[in-house]
Design an enzyme around this catalytic site. Sequence first.
Site, PDB file in Angstrom:
ATOM      1  N   LYS A  37       1.430   4.136 -10.992  1.00 38.95           N
ATOM      2  CA  LYS A  37       0.211   3.370 -10.746  1.00 38.95           C
ATOM      3  C   LYS A  37      -0.181   2.529 -11.962  1.00 38.95           C
ATOM      4  CE  LYS A  37      -0.342   4.530  -6.492  1.00 38.95           C
ATOM      5  NZ  LYS A  37      -0.100   3.514  -5.440  1.00 38.95           N
ATOM      6  N   THR A  96     -10.111  10.344   3.444  1.00 42.58           N
ATOM      7  CA  THR A  96      -9.178  10.196   4.553  1.00 42.58           C
ATOM      8  C   THR A  96      -9.079  11.504   5.343  1.00 42.58           C
ATOM      9  OG1 THR A  96      -7.345  10.892   3.151  1.00 42.58           O
ATOM     10  CG2 THR A  96      -7.828   8.524   3.239  1.00 42.58           C
ATOM     11  N   TYR A 127       3.315   9.882 -10.626  1.00 38.99           N
ATOM     12  CA  TYR A 127       2.366   9.067  -9.861  1.00 38.99           C
ATOM     13  C   TYR A 127       1.503   8.247 -10.810  1.00 38.99           C
ATOM     14  CZ  TYR A 127      -1.483   8.007  -6.619  1.00 38.99           C
ATOM     15  OH  TYR A 127      -2.441   7.377  -5.854  1.00 38.99           O
ATOM     16  N   ASN A 157       0.806  -1.227   0.000  1.00 36.67           N
ATOM     17  CA  ASN A 157       0.000   0.000   0.000  1.00 36.67           C
ATOM     18  C   ASN A 157       0.836   1.273   0.000  1.00 36.67           C
ATOM     19  OD1 ASN A 157      -2.489   1.752   0.774  1.00 36.67           O
ATOM     20  ND2 ASN A 157      -1.040   2.089   2.448  1.00 36.67           N
TER      21      ASN A 157
END
Length: 250
Positions: free
Chosen positions: A161, A192, A157, A90
């Site tokens: 991914k 979050t 990023y 993660n």
Amino acid sequence: MKDFMDKVAIVTGATTGVGEAIARELFDRGAIVLITGRKLSEVQEAARQMDPSGQWVIPVQTEVKDHQSVASLIHQAMTQFGKLHYLVNNAGITGPHNVSICDYAIEDWHNIIETDLSGVFFGMKFGIPAIIQSGGGAIVNLSAINGVVGIAGIAPYTTAKHGVIGLTKAAALEYAQKGVRINAVGPGYVDTQKMQMLTDTVHEYLANTHPMKRMATGKEVAKTVAFLLSEESSFTTGAFYPIDGGYTAQ
């Protein structure tokens, strides 16, 4: 439901957010969970919050872009408990936002790729042999909606991914007959604590990018991850599961 009793799991990047929610879900279902973070004090506090007894949630300071640190994490699980069944890769960082490729700092590129993609590779490189030695198990790698669509301004990023999905598929094929199932999930925006710190306007905008007009909860992501680790998904490997409220269906 305690379907993970007598199982040992590792969840990287589990001090906050999605990682913390996943670790808590596995712990609640009976697993011993080793959780990692870069700062020892933070990972120790997260472990105390989940398991005040200190017996079932084990904090381990780990830097996932350092292969020796990841190897040490796997070694600790095997030394301390003699087995490893589940691995959730993660840990990750987003990096600077709204920066074009030509303006992206080279050091930022390396930091993001090494953390978000190499970290997953290291986790599987050292984790898969341990899982096989333990009689088999499952791995879930965290990709994102950026793993299947492009989002401008965060190219490293998005690249990492996308890479996580390809790495997952390759690994799943290599170990399909060796007792290790390997899948990836792609959350959309998750509500979050970090997201809740945004202004109401930005928070609402990001929520509304999903057809369901809200963000995911950490628990929703965690339950999908737990399903993919569990025997309920025993014929599932090499898959990518969006958890995105319809984002990638648009």
